[in-house]
Design a protein around this motif. Structure first.
Motif, PDB file in Angstrom:
ATOM      1  N   VAL A   1       6.917   1.097   6.366  1.00 41.26           N
ATOM      2  CA  VAL A   1       7.575   0.104   5.516  1.00 41.26           C
ATOM      3  C   VAL A   1       7.186   0.277   4.053  1.00 41.26           C
ATOM      4  O   VAL A   1       6.043   0.591   3.739  1.00 41.26           O
ATOM      5  N   THR A   2       8.144   0.077   3.181  1.00 42.59           N
ATOM      6  CA  THR A   2       7.860  -0.057   1.752  1.00 42.59           C
ATOM      7  C   THR A   2       8.347  -1.445   1.357  1.00 42.59           C
ATOM      8  O   THR A   2       8.974  -2.135   2.161  1.00 42.59           O
ATOM      9  N   VAL A   3       8.066  -1.854   0.132  1.00 50.79           N
ATOM     10  CA  VAL A   3       8.458  -3.206  -0.261  1.00 50.79           C
ATOM     11  C   VAL A   3       9.978  -3.406  -0.148  1.00 50.79           C
ATOM     12  O   VAL A   3      10.416  -4.412   0.399  1.00 50.79           O
TER      13      VAL A   3
ATOM     14  N   PHE B   1       0.832  -1.194   0.000  1.00 52.44           N
ATOM     15  CA  PHE B   1       0.000   0.000   0.000  1.00 52.44           C
ATOM     16  C   PHE B   1       0.876   1.257   0.000  1.00 52.44           C
ATOM     17  O   PHE B   1       0.713   2.149  -0.829  1.00 52.44           O
ATOM     18  N   ASN B   2       1.839   1.293   0.930  1.00 52.24           N
ATOM     19  CA  ASN B   2       2.713   2.460   1.010  1.00 52.24           C
ATOM     20  C   ASN B   2       3.448   2.694  -0.304  1.00 52.24           C
ATOM     21  O   ASN B   2       3.480   3.799  -0.845  1.00 52.24           O
ATOM     22  N   SER B   3       4.064   1.634  -0.846  1.00 58.87           N
ATOM     23  CA  SER B   3       4.853   1.775  -2.059  1.00 58.87           C
ATOM     24  C   SER B   3       3.991   2.283  -3.203  1.00 58.87           C
ATOM     25  O   SER B   3       4.389   3.174  -3.946  1.00 58.87           O
ATOM     26  N   TYR B   4       2.793   1.685  -3.317  1.00 60.01           N
ATOM     27  CA  TYR B   4       1.980   2.040  -4.478  1.00 60.01           C
ATOM     28  C   TYR B   4       1.179   3.322  -4.294  1.00 60.01           C
ATOM     29  O   TYR B   4       0.547   3.793  -5.227  1.00 60.01           O
ATOM     30  N   VAL B   5       1.193   3.885  -3.115  1.00 62.88           N
ATOM     31  CA  VAL B   5       0.652   5.244  -2.971  1.00 62.88           C
ATOM     32  C   VAL B   5       1.797   6.233  -3.175  1.00 62.88           C
ATOM     33  O   VAL B   5       1.662   7.247  -3.855  1.00 62.88           O
ATOM     34  N   LEU B   6       2.921   5.855  -2.594  1.00 60.81           N
ATOM     35  CA  LEU B   6       4.075   6.747  -2.649  1.00 60.81           C
ATOM     36  C   LEU B   6       4.557   6.975  -4.089  1.00 60.81           C
ATOM     37  O   LEU B   6       4.753   8.119  -4.522  1.00 60.81           O
ATOM     38  N   ALA B   7       4.739   5.881  -4.832  1.00 60.68           N
ATOM     39  CA  ALA B   7       5.369   5.996  -6.145  1.00 60.68           C
ATOM     40  C   ALA B   7       4.577   6.862  -7.119  1.00 60.68           C
ATOM     41  O   ALA B   7       5.142   7.784  -7.720  1.00 60.68           O
ATOM     42  N   PRO B   8       3.283   6.623  -7.288  1.00 60.01           N
ATOM     43  CA  PRO B   8       2.568   7.502  -8.224  1.00 60.01           C
ATOM     44  C   PRO B   8       2.525   8.948  -7.736  1.00 60.01           C
ATOM     45  O   PRO B   8       2.630   9.879  -8.549  1.00 60.01           O
ATOM     46  N   SER B   9       2.401   9.142  -6.402  1.00 58.36           N
ATOM     47  CA  SER B   9       2.404  10.521  -5.898  1.00 58.36           C
ATOM     48  C   SER B   9       3.737  11.179  -6.235  1.00 58.36           C
ATOM     49  O   SER B   9       3.780  12.317  -6.717  1.00 58.36           O
ATOM     50  N   ALA B  10       4.833  10.440  -5.969  1.00 58.35           N
ATOM     51  CA  ALA B  10       6.153  11.003  -6.264  1.00 58.35           C
ATOM     52  C   ALA B  10       6.265  11.318  -7.742  1.00 58.35           C
ATOM     53  O   ALA B  10       6.801  12.364  -8.131  1.00 58.35           O
TER      54      ALA B  10
END
Ligand SMILES: Nc1ncnc2c1ncn2[C@@H]1O[C@H](COP(=O)(O)OP(=O)(O)OP(=O)(O)O)[C@@H](O)[C@H]1O
Ligand SMILES: [Mg+2]
Lengths: 285, 275, 350
Positions: B222-224, B70-79
């Motif tokens: 945590v991220t992946v 969840f964190n990774s896939y929210v973070l990456a597109p936002s970034a």
């Protein structure tokens, strides 16, 4: 340029270049300042060389500097040395060359940590490499390959991950040399080695420098490969820095951080310079 | 030598290269991820004795995989979006305006690539502490990712802006187009592939970024990659790590396939990224 | 300087045959031009001679030595590239000396040869520059010098003048020929410009679709083309189908053609009963004659200065004439004739 145009340009640059300059500038400033005793998170903040003094007295510090340079230098060297012949081989398309190129470049897509996992999986005590070596009768018993004392594992890993990058840069450069120029050299009696030394290398020198420098900076500052696959009795600079930070010793971490930046910077400059000297026979134009 | 012999040698070398370089490592990872806990995979067996998707289900249920994903896939597109928004004005200036100091500005954009990631991560976290902002880890990581990944976006977008043809803009103006219409007609077609490429590259880099996520995020965020790192650490369970490694690589492969498509349809100079 | 002997050479790229059954010999010091339309295999033949390609069949000898499988760096040939192919990172001096250094020619001789070559090509002032600082003509001369300084047995040129403007082309052409003759070099020169070929060569080899159409001195090529392709490619010709009806006296052949009964005086024996024949537009005389005369109606006139092009209609077919008389206009009927020796017998009709 008019004042108005200047304001427009500066306004455009502010969120991009401006932000980068401020943030990275602050990071560097913070590293230097903390290494000199400022911005203490716990005690007094005052200027002192104390942290540098103490650090320069530690044996582990020098060991770690040497180890990081060793990893950085050889990673860059092996990656480029391996990529060069491949780039030349793949210069002209032939049956299957696209596929070979794609396979060789695939590690670019593999995140570093995954690469590290794949690697330790292959070389583990009961891993396929050990099995294979025993099967062909080369080794009698499995060898302990993970976390080897000399960091060969890291070098293999770094090369696997970075060679594709060097290959990408060098293929572009090598392909931009025209066939006629290479044919002309051949026609004038230059053999394979002479063609490489006198034509290909000098014409691709800037790509080669770029590859060397970028790989060097990445490998010199390596943390995760070292933690996962590196020797347990050595510490890379990044690992050393994280160790200090984790124990709350920010000033010591800052000293190591500044060292790491200096090593990356000076090392890159030396590498680029050495490449030029070696390839151009000392003639600087 | 006969052509057939050469071809044969090439075929074998290709197969060997493939095997050593990719197939063996990945096959091993896939096999390990399928090892069923009822019987361990010992060295004397070629394949795992019992294979199942148990580990996949287990990791999904019992580890921090779900929050990490969840964190990774929210973070990456936002970034990706934030980076693109921040980078575009600069790219426009670098690509379409002649001003003194342009080369210097271009050099400054490379700074994040030159300063080692862990130095950035540690002293960025130090700054955050000084400012008392360490509570909002997601925001801090998002901001840091946007800055350190900006060089890629600026570079790609600058090339895109350079490729917008002045005669198209002039033609649109000549025909009485408003500013917005001018952007739609003359700029967007040239910029679109660049925008997609920039978004994808930042996305991929953000997904796999480790230093900042690890230093600024630990221990609660945590991220992946940070999850994989901890799995590879003290309590290393090989099959579980295999599952995570495979999960981490999937988006890269998919994104790259898309990117390849895009770059093929776009101008070739984008993909080479020379200069 | 050395001879070149090419024997039944064949070059295939996959299924495509680029050259077929090429046999030709070049004498010492001879200047032979390869002439032909684009894609006919000129560059391929040059690359075979210089060694960049290996033939799929046949042999190549240079100076009576079989070099079919010798790599280019070990052949006594020097190739002048169409693109010049100068080494962009080396100065003019280093470019020219490159081959000598590969051969480990000692310093003093190298210097001597460099000076001679630079003098010959008027490059003395350019030696320390880089290639991209030179004009096109100068670069061309550097490429030439780089090849010539090797004193190769065979020098090969691939369309060396195609990147130059017309004026420079003439002067460099003269230059190349002069140096070739002075040094008595064996030269093979590729071009698709027929006037260049006629003006420069000892012999011209016309290639078409990978086969040799004719190898002959320029005069022969023009006066006695052996195929309709050569006749048309060199100078242009009116080509007709003809039926040989008999030999009226030794070397004189009676023909039935679309423009009437004609006779041709030729050393050649007709290749078949049905053959092609041709006549040059400028061979026509605007006078009546007992043999080979016909009446033509002018359909179009193009004044060219020293001569006038006439497009005429004879019995429903169109032909071209060239005349020095500018006073003939469309609509007029004119009486013409051709000397029997100007009616040339060509190949059989397939
Ligand atoms: N490496 C190759 N593979 C396949 N076909 C080739 C190759 N090289 C040349 N050919 C083909 O062989 C034929 C002859 O090519 P070549 O380059 O010799 O022509 P050319 O007479 O030099 O033409 P130009 O006057 O345009 O330079 C062409 O049809 C070309 O497509
Ligand atoms: Mg050609």
């Amino acid at each position: 340029m008019t004042a108005k145009k200047w304001i427009t340009v500066l306004a455009l640059l502010a969120p991009g270049v401006g932000l980068i300059a401020v943030m990275i500038g602050t990071v560097i400033y913070m590293a230097v300042a903390q290494s000199l005793g400022y911005y203490s998170l716990m005690g007094e903040s005052e200027f002192s060389f104390e942290f540098w003094d103490k650090m320069l007295g530690r044996k582990a510090y020098y060991k770690s500097v040497r180890f990081s340079i060793y990893i950085g230098f050889f990673s860059a060297l092996f990656s480029v040395a391996l990529a060069y012949p491949l780039a030349i081989w793949l210069r002209k398309p032939f049956n299957g060359s696209l596929l070979i190129g794609a396979v060789l470049k695939a590690p670019l897509l593999v995140p570093g940590l995954v690469a590290a996992f794949l690697f330790i999986n292959v070389i583990s005590y009961n891993g396929i490499l050990n099995q294979f070596m025993q099967w062909i009768g080369f080794w009698d018993a499995p060898h302990r390959l993970q976390n080897d004392r000399n960091g060969y594992g890291i070098l293999v890993l770094q090369t696997w991950k970075n060679m594709p990058f060097a290959l990408l840069l060098l293929t572009g450069a090598v392909q931009s040399i025209s066939d006629d120029v290479l044919d002309a050299a051949r026609d004038l009696g230059a053999g394979t080695m002479a063609r490489f030394r006198k034509i290909i290398a000098p014409l691709t020198i800037s790509s080669m420098q770029a590859a060397l420098v970028i790989i060097f900076i990445g490998a010199v500052a390596d943390f995760s490969f070292q933690v996962i696959a590196g020797p347990t009795n050595r510490q890379s600079l990044a690992q050393f820095m994280v160790f200090f930070k984790d124990s709350g010793r920010w000033h010591d971490a800052a000293v190591v951080g500044v060292t790491l930046m200096a090593v990356a910077l000076i090392g890159s400059a030396l590498l680029a310079f050495a490449t030029r000297i070696i390839l151009k026979g000392g003639r600087i134009k | 030598m006969k052509q057939a012999t050469i071809n044969k040698i090439l075929m074998y070398s290709l197969i060997t290269v493939c095997a050593v370089w990719l197939i063996i490592p990945f096959t091993m990872a896939v096999l390990w991820s399928l090892v069923d806990p009822v019987e361990p995979w010992t060295a004397d067996k070629l394949l795992p004795p019992v294979m199942s998707t148990y580990r996949w289900a287990y990791m999904w249920e019992n580890s921090s995989l779900r929050p990490a994903l969840f964190n990774s896939y929210v973070l990456a597109p936002s970034a990706a979006i934030v980076t693109l928004l921040l980078a575009s004005p600069t790219a426009y200036a670098l690509g379409r305006i002649q001003f003194p100091g342009r080369e210097v500005a271009k050099l400054i954009t490379l700074l994040p690539l030159v300063v080692p990631g862990f130095v950035t991560a540690i002293f960025f976290s130090s700054i955050i502490f000084q400012l008392g902002l360490h509570a909002w880890r997601f925001g801090a990581i998002l901001f840091a990712h946007s800055v350190i990944l900006m060089p890629y976006a600026i570079r790609i977008m600058t090339v895109s802006f350079e490729q917008v043809r002045q005669d198209h803009i002039d033609a649109a103006r000549d025909l009485g187009a408003t500013t917005i219409e001018r952007w739609k007609v003359a700029y967007m077609p040239a910029l679109k592939p660049g925008i997609m490429a920039a978004l994808l590259i930042v996305f991929i880099q953000s997904i796999e970024e480790f230093a900042i996520a690890f230093i600024v995020g630990s221990p609660s965020f945590v991220t992946v990659p940070t999850l994989l790192f901890s799995t590879l650490g003290q309590d290393f369970v090989r099959p579980n790590a295999a599952v995570l490694a495979l999960i981490l690589i999937v988006p890269n492969v998919i994104m790259m396939l898309i990117l390849e498509r895009l770059l093929k349809s776009a101008n070739p100079s984008l993909s080479s990224g020379k200069g | 300087m050395s001879t070149i002997d090419i024997d039944r050479l064949e070059m295939r790229f996959g299924n495509f045959t680029a050259l077929k059954d090429i046999s030709v010999s070049v004498k010492e010091g001879e200047f032979v031009t390869l002439l032909g339309p684009s894609g006919c295999g000129k560059t391929t033949l040059l690359k075979l001679i210089s060694g960049f390609l290996k033939p799929t069949n046949g042999t190549i000898k240079i100076a009576n030595e079989d070099v079919t499988l010798t790599p280019p760096e070990h052949r006594d040939t020097a190739l002048c590239f169409q693109s010049y192919a100068l080494f962009p990172h080396l100065t003019i001096k280093d470019n020219i000396e490159f081959g000598l250094k590969q051969k480990r020619v000692n310093g003093s001789e190298r210097k001597q040869r460099l000076q001679d070559m630079a003098g010959q090509l008027a490059l003395d002032a350019q030696l320390d520059k880089l290639p991209n600082q030179l004009s096109g003509g100068q670069q061309q001369r550097v490429a030439l010098g780089r090849a010539l300084i090797m004193r190769p047995g065979v020098i090969l040129f691939d369309e060396p003048l195609s990147n130059l403007d017309a004026k420079l082309r003439d002067s460099v052409r003269v230059e190349i020929r002069r140096i070739q003759q002075e040094n008595n070099l064996t030269a093979v020169y590729v071009t698709h410009d027929q006037s260049e070929a006629l003006a420069m060569s000892d012999r011209v080899m016309v290639l078409n679709g990978g086969v040799i159409e004719q190898v002959a001195p320029p005069e022969t090529l023009y006066n006695a083309p052996s195929t309709s392709f050569v006749a048309d490619f060199i100078g242009g010709a009116n080509i007709m189908n003809a039926e040989v009806t008999g030999e009226t006296e030794p070397g004189v052949w009676a023909l039935q053609t679309p423009i009437g009964e004609m006779v041709s005086k030729s050393d050649r024996t007709p290749a078949a009963k049905h053959i092609k024949v041709c006549w040059r537009p400028e061979a026509v005389k605007l006078v009546d004659s007992p043999v080979n005369s016909f009446t033509a109606r002018v359909t179009e006139r193009q004044f060219q200065g020293s001569y006038t092009d006439l497009f005429v209609d004879i019995g429903g077919n169109g032909y071209r004439l060239k005349t020095s008389d500018p006073g003939i206009y469309p609509g007029e009927n004119i009486n013409c004739s051709i000397e029997p020796s100007d009616l040339i017998l060509l190949e059989a009709i397939q």
